[in-house]
Design an enzyme around this catalytic site. Structure first.
Site, PDB file in Angstrom:
ATOM      1  N   SER A 251       0.909  -1.146  -0.035  1.00  0.00           N
ATOM      2  CA  SER A 251       0.295   0.036   0.226  1.00  0.00           C
ATOM      3  C   SER A 251       1.069   1.391  -0.006  1.00  0.00           C
ATOM      4  CB  SER A 251      -0.871   0.160   1.373  1.00  0.00           C
ATOM      5  OG  SER A 251      -0.079   0.193   2.232  1.00  0.00           O
ATOM      6  N   LYS A 252       0.337   2.379  -0.331  1.00  0.00           N
ATOM      7  CA  LYS A 252       1.104   3.551  -0.131  1.00  0.00           C
ATOM      8  C   LYS A 252       2.135   3.713   1.221  1.00  0.00           C
ATOM      9  CE  LYS A 252      -1.657   6.703  -3.108  1.00  0.00           C
ATOM     10  NZ  LYS A 252      -2.899   7.047  -2.944  1.00  0.00           N
ATOM     11  N   ARG A 253       1.580   3.120   2.163  1.00  0.00           N
ATOM     12  CA  ARG A 253       2.279   3.233   3.475  1.00  0.00           C
ATOM     13  C   ARG A 253       3.462   2.676   3.546  1.00  0.00           C
ATOM     14  NH1 ARG A 253       1.401   0.062   7.056  1.00  0.00           N
ATOM     15  NH2 ARG A 253      -0.533  -0.689   6.060  1.00  0.00           N
ATOM     16  N   ASN A 254       3.464   1.200   2.727  1.00  0.00           N
ATOM     17  CA  ASN A 254       4.882   0.351   2.707  1.00  0.00           C
ATOM     18  C   ASN A 254       5.481   0.384   1.474  1.00  0.00           C
ATOM     19  OD1 ASN A 254       3.174  -1.365   1.575  1.00  0.00           O
ATOM     20  ND2 ASN A 254       3.091  -2.853   3.036  1.00  0.00           N
TER      21      ASN A 254
END
Ligand code: GLU
Length: 484
Positions: A251-254
């Protein structure tokens, strides 16, 4: 069987590695089997879908060389290819389901549904629609109709075991109790994703649905619709998820970036495709080979080789693959690609004459093997465009300040001054002469010269660096180093 596969993006965001892989594997499957690759725009979510994203997605696909045979911009026998233009077809199918008595109007309001959910959670049950409107008495239904109460159409899920035959996972079984009666059309009349996908896959004669594992539970619903509409089910293949470096869904987070970001960072489409082939598929079985042309990939591709376990997104590997592609790129082509970046860094002017192009090309050739992505190119080239070296780095300074090293530089400079031509042969001779005079060789001899010229411990081949810098700049830089 005619192979027809589709990529069906929802234009609610930019394309990223996950949906690019879906597009790619479908494309490979079509090309391998002489089939058709169809681009369908799934814009049933009118609020979030935009033409800007549709445009961006098609641009990304074109950039990746994933050409489609039928699509909203190309037409084809089974169009239109945007769901928002297919309303009449969905209505026709809804009528068929009504006639068959497998759909029913549901009058529950969002508040009713919310309350239902809360009660179920309080009782420790899985939240789901409890089918209450399926069993409404006729009189109650009539009354709602008279009141003009708004409603949605729900599919009446038959009590049974739903089996999805999957080319990767084998038979996957769902208990119909876990699939609640789902909505086909909303009160506004617009269709839901499930209904549109099933109707479209059937009407576009899609032979194989290849998509991410996150759609597996949706497929349980879609096969019910295929069956209810008496359409033959397509074959299904659900690809394993792509995980981020922390082991959770990418995801954008990782670390999930849009393809547009990779493009901006200077990744080549060929390298991205080659890298994506490692995500869930196993071309590695071909004798440890890791660099594959698009032609090779479409020859080898086999859905049966897609594994069940998730794959880990490895940015370092992507960079490595990209560096391999960059190092093989024709130097004229690479230079042309580098020009906008060099302009942006103000290393070159807007117009590049033929003569300048050759100079730039010589510089780009020096760093070609060192870059992982095009965006790294300007900083590596800077020392050839600007004379701003300061030798301030303490590690560099300490070497240049040594007495023997100053002697090396001095001697080297004196010989260089009188050298007519900077051929490999002459430079080799020069180094030999310095070696003889000072009594050092190898790294001890080369390092101070490299540091004086570039202020870096490693980089391009030293002879080439000297040749590209030319006499004046070499001497100026050595003088600067001697004065430290
Ligand atoms: N529109 C869906 C998505 O973007 C894809 C649906 C499908 O492949 O069936 O996730």
């Amino acid at each position: 069987m005619d192979v027809r596969v589709r990529f069906a993006p929802s234009p609610t965001g930019l394309m990223h590695m996950g949906n690019a892989r879906t597009a790619f594997f479908n494309w490979l499957f079509a090309r391998k089997n002489n089939g058709k690759f169809i681009l369908r725009i799934e814009d049933t979510d009118v609020e979030r879908s935009t033409d800007v994203f549709t445009e961006a997605i098609t641009q990304d696909l074109s950039w990746l060389h994933l050409n489609w045979d039928e699509g909203y911009d190309k037409g084809g026998e089974y169009g239109p290819y945007r769901q928002k233009d297919r309303g009449a077809l969905y209505q026709k199918h809804l009528n068929v389901l009504k006639e068959k008595g497998v759909v029913y109007p549901c009058y529950c309001t969002p508040e009713d549904l919310d309350e239902m959910r809360k009660n179920q959670i309080a009782k420790g049950q899985m939240p789901r629609y409890d089918s209450r409107c399926r069993y409404l008495k006729d009189s109650q239904r009539d009354q709602y109709e008279r009141e003009n109460k708004s409603f949605v159409w729900r599919f009446a899920v038959p009590k049974s075991t739903i089996v999805v035959q999957d080319m990767i996972r084998g038979d996957v079984t769902f208990d119909s109790d876990r699939v609640s009666d789902f909505v086909l059309t909303k009160s506004s009349g617009s269709v839901t994703f499930h209904f549109a996908v099933a109707v479209d896959d059937a009407c576009m004669k899609i032979s194989h649905v290849i998509r991410g594992e996150d759609h597996l539970t949706n497929t349980a619903k879609h096969v019910l619709l295929f069956d209810a509409l008496s359409y033959e089910r397509p074959k299904f293949a659900h690809m394993p998820m792509i995980l981020g470096p922390d082991g959770s869904k990418l995801s954008k987070r990782n670390g999930l970036s849009s393809l547009a970001d990779y493009r901006k960072q200077g990744f080549l489409p060929e390298a991205i495709l080659n890298y994506m082939s490692f995500l869930g598929w196993a071309p590695q079985k071909y004798e440890d080979k890791e660099i594959f042309s698009l032609g090779e990939l479409s020859k080898y591709f086999d859905v049966g080789d897609i594994g069940k376990s998730p794959s880990m997104f490895d940015f370092v590997k992507l960079k490595w693959v990209n560096s391999k592609y960059l190092s093989r790129l024709d130097i004229d082509h690479l230079t042309t690609m580098a020009l906008p970046l060099l302009r942006e860094s103000e290393f070159i002017k807007d117009d590049v004459s033929e003569e300048n192009f050759v100079q730039v090309k010589n510089i780009v050739a020096l760093v070609q093997d060192q870059i992982n992505s095009l965006s790294e190119l300007p900083s590596l080239c800077e020392m050839y465009f600007k004379d701003t070296l300061t030798h301030e780095d303490p590690e560099v300074k300490v070497v240049l300040e040594e007495r023997t090293n100053k002697e090396i530089l001095l001697t080297f400079k004196e010989i260089l001054k009188d050298l007519e031509e900077f051929s490999d042969k002459n430079l080799k001779e020069t180094f030999k002469m310095v070696q003889k005079k000072i009594g050092v060789k190898g790294k001890a001899l080369y390092l101070p010269i490299r540091l004086a010229l570039s202020s870096k411990m490693d980089g391009a081949e030293l002879y080439k660096m000297i040749q590209v810098l030319g006499k004046k700049r070499c001497i100026d830089r050595i003088n600067k180093a001697i004065l430290l």
